[in-house]
Design an enzyme around this catalytic site. Sequence first.
Site, mmCIF file in Angstrom:
data_model
loop_
_atom_site.group_PDB
_atom_site.id
_atom_site.type_symbol
_atom_site.label_atom_id
_atom_site.label_comp_id
_atom_site.label_asym_id
_atom_site.label_seq_id
_atom_site.Cartn_x
_atom_site.Cartn_y
_atom_site.Cartn_z
ATOM 1 N N THR A 75 -31.760 -5.853 -24.843
ATOM 2 C CA THR A 75 -30.821 -4.790 -25.204
ATOM 3 C C THR A 75 -31.223 -3.457 -24.579
ATOM 4 O OG1 THR A 75 -30.368 -5.913 -27.287
ATOM 5 C CG2 THR A 75 -29.760 -3.588 -27.169
ATOM 6 N N GLY A 114 -38.248 -5.479 -30.637
ATOM 7 C CA GLY A 114 -39.229 -5.368 -31.701
ATOM 8 C C GLY A 114 -40.644 -5.381 -31.151
ATOM 9 N N GLU A 134 -29.399 -10.466 -32.637
ATOM 10 C CA GLU A 134 -29.096 -11.826 -32.150
ATOM 11 C C GLU A 134 -27.596 -12.037 -31.987
ATOM 12 O OE1 GLU A 134 -32.938 -13.013 -31.462
ATOM 13 O OE2 GLU A 134 -31.000 -13.536 -30.655
HETATM 14 C C1 LIG Z 1 -37.194 -18.215 -35.131
HETATM 15 C C2 LIG Z 1 -37.244 -17.593 -36.490
HETATM 16 C C3 LIG Z 1 -36.017 -16.760 -36.759
HETATM 17 C C4 LIG Z 1 -36.073 -16.080 -38.072
HETATM 18 C C5 LIG Z 1 -36.406 -14.624 -38.028
HETATM 19 C C6 LIG Z 1 -35.786 -13.900 -36.871
HETATM 20 C C7 LIG Z 1 -36.157 -12.425 -36.843
HETATM 21 C C8 LIG Z 1 -35.684 -11.819 -35.564
HETATM 22 C C9 LIG Z 1 -35.905 -10.318 -35.501
HETATM 23 C C10 LIG Z 1 -34.836 -9.652 -34.671
HETATM 24 C C11 LIG Z 1 -34.884 -10.063 -33.225
HETATM 25 C C12 LIG Z 1 -33.651 -9.668 -32.516
HETATM 26 C C13 LIG Z 1 -33.551 -9.935 -31.204
HETATM 27 C C14 LIG Z 1 -32.327 -9.627 -30.491
HETATM 28 O O1 LIG Z 1 -31.374 -9.094 -31.011
HETATM 29 S S1 LIG Z 1 -32.357 -10.167 -28.863
HETATM 30 C C15 LIG Z 1 -30.827 -9.638 -28.192
HETATM 31 C C16 LIG Z 1 -29.663 -10.422 -28.768
HETATM 32 N N1 LIG Z 1 -28.469 -10.103 -28.037
HETATM 33 C C17 LIG Z 1 -27.365 -10.859 -28.099
HETATM 34 O O2 LIG Z 1 -27.265 -11.819 -28.837
HETATM 35 C C18 LIG Z 1 -26.252 -10.457 -27.184
HETATM 36 C C19 LIG Z 1 -24.931 -11.057 -27.594
HETATM 37 N N2 LIG Z 1 -24.075 -11.230 -26.423
HETATM 38 C C20 LIG Z 1 -24.023 -12.440 -25.784
HETATM 39 O O3 LIG Z 1 -24.654 -13.414 -26.126
HETATM 40 C C21 LIG Z 1 -23.115 -12.523 -24.572
HETATM 41 O O4 LIG Z 1 -22.858 -11.244 -24.077
HETATM 42 C C22 LIG Z 1 -21.749 -13.190 -24.895
HETATM 43 C C23 LIG Z 1 -21.989 -14.606 -25.220
HETATM 44 C C24 LIG Z 1 -21.067 -12.478 -26.026
HETATM 45 C C25 LIG Z 1 -20.861 -13.097 -23.669
HETATM 46 O O5 LIG Z 1 -21.678 -13.405 -22.563
HETATM 47 P P1 LIG Z 1 -21.034 -13.409 -21.113
HETATM 48 O O6 LIG Z 1 -20.160 -12.216 -20.961
HETATM 49 O O7 LIG Z 1 -22.103 -13.641 -20.123
HETATM 50 O O8 LIG Z 1 -20.203 -14.746 -21.194
HETATM 51 P P2 LIG Z 1 -18.692 -14.924 -20.855
HETATM 52 O O9 LIG Z 1 -17.855 -14.364 -21.965
HETATM 53 O O10 LIG Z 1 -18.434 -14.500 -19.461
HETATM 54 O O11 LIG Z 1 -18.611 -16.523 -20.893
HETATM 55 C C26 LIG Z 1 -18.831 -17.112 -22.115
HETATM 56 C C27 LIG Z 1 -19.141 -18.537 -21.723
HETATM 57 O O12 LIG Z 1 -20.535 -18.653 -21.755
HETATM 58 C C28 LIG Z 1 -20.894 -19.562 -22.769
HETATM 59 N N3 LIG Z 1 -22.075 -19.031 -23.451
HETATM 60 C C29 LIG Z 1 -22.221 -17.787 -23.912
HETATM 61 N N4 LIG Z 1 -23.427 -17.648 -24.495
HETATM 62 C C30 LIG Z 1 -24.033 -18.859 -24.392
HETATM 63 C C31 LIG Z 1 -25.281 -19.354 -24.820
HETATM 64 N N5 LIG Z 1 -26.155 -18.588 -25.491
HETATM 65 N N6 LIG Z 1 -25.592 -20.641 -24.557
HETATM 66 C C32 LIG Z 1 -24.699 -21.424 -23.896
HETATM 67 N N7 LIG Z 1 -23.475 -21.018 -23.471
HETATM 68 C C33 LIG Z 1 -23.157 -19.736 -23.730
HETATM 69 C C34 LIG Z 1 -19.706 -19.563 -23.701
HETATM 70 O O13 LIG Z 1 -19.668 -20.740 -24.469
HETATM 71 C C35 LIG Z 1 -18.571 -19.478 -22.731
HETATM 72 O O14 LIG Z 1 -18.403 -20.736 -22.145
HETATM 73 P P3 LIG Z 1 -16.946 -21.159 -21.576
HETATM 74 O O15 LIG Z 1 -16.720 -20.304 -20.368
HETATM 75 O O16 LIG Z 1 -17.098 -22.611 -21.259
HETATM 76 O O17 LIG Z 1 -15.961 -20.884 -22.655
HETATM 77 C C1 FAD Z 2 -33.261 -4.707 -36.472
HETATM 78 C C2 FAD Z 2 -32.880 -4.989 -35.036
HETATM 79 C C3 FAD Z 2 -33.769 -5.658 -34.218
HETATM 80 C C4 FAD Z 2 -33.441 -5.895 -32.882
HETATM 81 N N1 FAD Z 2 -34.361 -6.511 -32.068
HETATM 82 C C5 FAD Z 2 -34.054 -6.690 -30.763
HETATM 83 C C6 FAD Z 2 -35.017 -7.282 -29.877
HETATM 84 O O1 FAD Z 2 -36.114 -7.618 -30.297
HETATM 85 N N2 FAD Z 2 -34.687 -7.436 -28.573
HETATM 86 C C7 FAD Z 2 -33.461 -7.049 -28.077
HETATM 87 O O2 FAD Z 2 -33.216 -7.214 -26.879
HETATM 88 N N3 FAD Z 2 -32.516 -6.493 -28.905
HETATM 89 C C8 FAD Z 2 -32.800 -6.307 -30.219
HETATM 90 N N4 FAD Z 2 -31.864 -5.741 -31.052
HETATM 91 C C9 FAD Z 2 -30.585 -5.264 -30.489
HETATM 92 C C10 FAD Z 2 -29.427 -6.167 -30.913
HETATM 93 O O3 FAD Z 2 -29.509 -7.387 -30.235
HETATM 94 C C11 FAD Z 2 -28.112 -5.443 -30.565
HETATM 95 O O4 FAD Z 2 -28.033 -4.307 -31.394
HETATM 96 C C12 FAD Z 2 -26.916 -6.359 -30.814
HETATM 97 O O5 FAD Z 2 -26.871 -7.341 -29.810
HETATM 98 C C13 FAD Z 2 -25.590 -5.589 -30.838
HETATM 99 O O6 FAD Z 2 -25.360 -4.926 -29.634
HETATM 100 P P1 FAD Z 2 -25.065 -3.342 -29.645
HETATM 101 O O7 FAD Z 2 -26.119 -2.696 -30.447
HETATM 102 O O8 FAD Z 2 -24.832 -2.944 -28.247
HETATM 103 O O9 FAD Z 2 -23.716 -3.183 -30.469
HETATM 104 P P2 FAD Z 2 -22.250 -3.080 -29.837
HETATM 105 O O10 FAD Z 2 -21.927 -4.295 -29.056
HETATM 106 O O11 FAD Z 2 -22.096 -1.764 -29.190
HETATM 107 O O12 FAD Z 2 -21.373 -3.179 -31.202
HETATM 108 C C14 FAD Z 2 -20.746 -2.057 -31.745
HETATM 109 C C15 FAD Z 2 -19.401 -2.523 -32.278
HETATM 110 O O13 FAD Z 2 -18.580 -2.903 -31.154
HETATM 111 C C16 FAD Z 2 -17.967 -4.176 -31.436
HETATM 112 N N5 FAD Z 2 -17.759 -4.951 -30.205
HETATM 113 C C17 FAD Z 2 -18.587 -5.026 -29.148
HETATM 114 N N6 FAD Z 2 -18.124 -5.896 -28.246
HETATM 115 C C18 FAD Z 2 -16.963 -6.408 -28.750
HETATM 116 C C19 FAD Z 2 -16.021 -7.377 -28.310
HETATM 117 N N7 FAD Z 2 -16.151 -8.018 -27.132
HETATM 118 N N8 FAD Z 2 -14.961 -7.654 -29.113
HETATM 119 C C20 FAD Z 2 -14.832 -7.037 -30.301
HETATM 120 N N9 FAD Z 2 -15.690 -6.105 -30.790
HETATM 121 C C21 FAD Z 2 -16.736 -5.802 -30.010
HETATM 122 C C22 FAD Z 2 -18.967 -4.868 -32.318
HETATM 123 O O14 FAD Z 2 -18.310 -5.888 -33.069
HETATM 124 C C23 FAD Z 2 -19.487 -3.740 -33.200
HETATM 125 O O15 FAD Z 2 -18.604 -3.579 -34.292
HETATM 126 C C24 FAD Z 2 -32.181 -5.482 -32.387
HETATM 127 C C25 FAD Z 2 -31.274 -4.830 -33.225
HETATM 128 C C26 FAD Z 2 -31.616 -4.583 -34.551
HETATM 129 C C27 FAD Z 2 -30.637 -3.867 -35.453
#
Ligand SMILES: CCCCCCCCCCC/C=C/C(=O)SCCNC(=O)CCNC(=O)[C@H](O)C(C)(C)COP(=O)(O)OP(=O)(O)OC[C@H]1O[C@@H](n2cnc3c(N)ncnc32)[C@H](O)[C@@H]1OP(=O)(O)O
Ligand code: FAD
Length: 649
Positions: A141, A180, A425
């Site tokens: 992110t 994190g 996530e």
């Molecule tokens: C293990 C113990 C766990 C317990 C405790 C956990 C504590 C954790 C602490 C917090 C840690 C947090 C970490 C984070 O937050 S890391 C960052 C997380 N960020 C995200 O999740 C980002 C979300 N966004 C996305 O995943 C992608 O942008 C999105 C999927 C929304 C779109 O991606 P993109 O634009 O590249 O894809 P398209 O729309 O062009 O195409 C979608 C097609 O791709 C397929 N797809 C998408 N994602 C996946 C995947 N992960 N695996 C496989 N395939 C995937 C999707 O199905 C579409 O396919 P089709 O084209 O066939 O429809």
């Molecule tokens: C506690 C915490 C721990 C984290 N840890 C990590 C980490 O370890 N590593 C890491 O890489 N990231 C981490 N993150 C980041 C996290 O993965 C992102 O905050 C999350 O993926 C959301 O993305 P954003 O913050 O850009 O929100 P945005 O995508 O900007 O979301 C803002 C609003 O826009 C809306 N929106 C965005 N896109 C669309 C769409 N296509 N259609 C409709 N609505 C949409 C959302 O629904 C939401 O309401 C952490 C976040 C938190 C809060």
Amino acid sequence: MANVNPDLRKERENGTFSVEKLTNLLDGGKHVTDRRRHVERLALNEFSKGEDYNFMSRKERYISALHKTERALRCCKEYGLTKPDEVYWLWQLAFPHEASPIQLHGDMFLPTLTRQGTEEQVNKYLPLAEKYQIIGTYAQTEMGHGTFIRGLETTATYDPQTEEFILHSPTLTSLKWWPGGLGKTSNYAIVMALLYTNGKNYGMHPFMVQLRSHETHEPLPGITIGDIGPKFGFDTIDNGFVQFDHFRIPREDMLMKYSQVLKDGTYVKSTKLKKSSYGVMVLVRSMLIYYLAIQGLAPACTIAIRYSAVRRQSEQTKSQLEPQILDYQTQQYKLFPILASAYAVLFTGVKMKEIYYEVDNEIQQGHTERLPELHALSSGLKALTSSMASWCIERCRLACGGHGYSAASGFPKIYVAVTAACTYEGENTVMLLQCARYLIKTYQGASNGKKLSGSVSYLSDKVNSRSTITSEFSLKSLVDAFKHRAFRFQACGSDPEDSWNRNSVVLTKAAEAHCYYYMVSVFESVVEAVEDDAVKRVVGQLCQLFALFAIHENAGDFVQDGFISNDQMELVKWKELSLLSDIRRNAVLLVDAFDFHDEFIGSILGRFDGNVYANLFEWAKSSPLNKPEVQESYIKYLQPLLNPNKSKL
Ligand SMILES: CCCCCCCCCCC/C=C/C(=O)SCCNC(=O)CCNC(=O)[C@H](O)C(C)(C)COP(=O)(O)OP(=O)(O)OC[C@H]1O[C@@H](n2cnc3c(N)ncnc32)[C@H](O)[C@@H]1OP(=O)(O)O
Ligand SMILES: Cc1cc2nc3c(=O)[nH]c(=O)nc-3n(C[C@H](O)[C@H](O)[C@H](O)COP(=O)(O)OP(=O)(O)OC[C@H]3O[C@@H](n4cnc5c(N)ncnc54)[C@H](O)[C@@H]3O)c2cc1C
């Protein structure tokens, strides 16, 4: 147990089933319960005493968490705890509703290294990471992008002259932001960056990056790094930022299992695995569901139900003793569907973990057919269950009156830890839309005669047009109701390409309907498999209540096409309320079955012994604000107003 509150004692004497047998079921067997309890005893020896988290500053919480991290790692080594479950059991008592500063090391850094690294890269880095000479995080992110991964801006440009990648943050919004442990703890990160080679952008790829010196822990030249500041919660972990200024890393540090950059800069893609670099997010989403149950829903309803059994308030019958608030039907309506949801999410989480490991195994063997379904199901369930958990924890707090608002209740710490899962996530709305996208495509396949399997098999089935619900409320008839609703939503979805945004509200509901059907199905299959009749009966009542509460809350979805008649809906409402009184007798035992230690729950209201008031008073008196009796700040700021003639101290 000595001196248990008499009301709680009576609740425990009045149950209809064996709590121990239900605990064994929740654990996955008696042997697991025994092993878990053994590990927890070890953990309590080490971590049960310590400063009260509620009276610490953010910096103190972080420092305390670092210290506990060192102790927890030492304990695991000393006691030979290596299995993930065993490490988790110890870790949860070391960090009750807290994230360790090295949480991302185990949860995302190591899984990404082992799944995206070549054998050589794993052999080089894994031993160091397992000895914690490398402490890593997962840096994806950025300040400007989290959801839209293809919008990430950090670049990794290959320089064939030096055979290096140049990592750079080209804009302010490209700073990595949120990872994190990035701020002060980690010395490495797997950085997701846009790969440029030979002038072409190949999209996001993972790179192993050293951030800090092994000797001094100072940031390396070209790296600006730090903590992003206080947050809604997650006080113990230093979510951080990093800015790269043309920072060079060796070519060998691009994780190259699925794609490579050769020495001359040629890009090679060696896999048919779609979105291979997105894999670790599927892992965490799949694992999260179980944790949302045992970290969120289950402790919250344990607190609220135990407190509701000892809290007496108001007057139901003239000159009678004030009743236990758990006897109010409204209190039961607040709490028992949440209790049922805790069980539903726990069983679904166990199933989701099983499916993840099955599909992950297949992918390791080169079979990727089930990945799209796994991605869709884990995305949808992560969104539904994290939203459910957030809503339920707040409802539990509200059910506990003023003391529910005290930090002594445990609710604030649980809530801020769990609600973050609605965002990290994958933000929930976007995750539901990912699930919906897959459902619409599979429904179209089914409409063209394709036979579907797994969690979407119902889309190629014949569905009943009328509900079979009777006064028996068979679980099968309830599952069928959710199957019908899910099918109907998919049938009226839209094409993923056109009018997507104009349909996206309905699409999120279609995804939720699919996930609800999945959860009720899993719950029903768990109940059917229970052998002990008494346990089967009480868990069956929870399954019925989970389903009926959702039908009643979403009645329009079920009556709109006449699937459930008005008479049947009246039956639903009647049965829902009668289940409340059926469950009332066992409510305390159903939360006791989660087998939580007081030290994990961290709540004076939810103590196993129910001795709330005496402990609440002691806790309040221990607050640092109560020493000294008259604060210096009073003398300094208020006294001049109140007693202008009195000289300052
Ligand atoms: C293990 C113990 C766990 C317990 C405790 C956990 C504590 C954790 C602490 C917090 C840690 C947090 C970490 C984070 O937050 S890391 C960052 C997380 N960020 C995200 O999740 C980002 C979300 N966004 C996305 O995943 C992608 O942008 C999105 C999927 C929304 C779109 O991606 P993109 O634009 O590249 O894809 P398209 O729309 O062009 O195409 C979608 C097609 O791709 C397929 N797809 C998408 N994602 C996946 C995947 N992960 N695996 C496989 N395939 C995937 C999707 O199905 C579409 O396919 P089709 O084209 O066939 O429809
Ligand atoms: C506690 C915490 C721990 C984290 N840890 C990590 C980490 O370890 N590593 C890491 O890489 N990231 C981490 N993150 C980041 C996290 O993965 C992102 O905050 C999350 O993926 C959301 O993305 P954003 O913050 O850009 O929100 P945005 O995508 O900007 O979301 C803002 C609003 O826009 C809306 N929106 C965005 N896109 C669309 C769409 N296509 N259609 C409709 N609505 C949409 C959302 O629904 C939401 O309401 C952490 C976040 C938190 C809060």
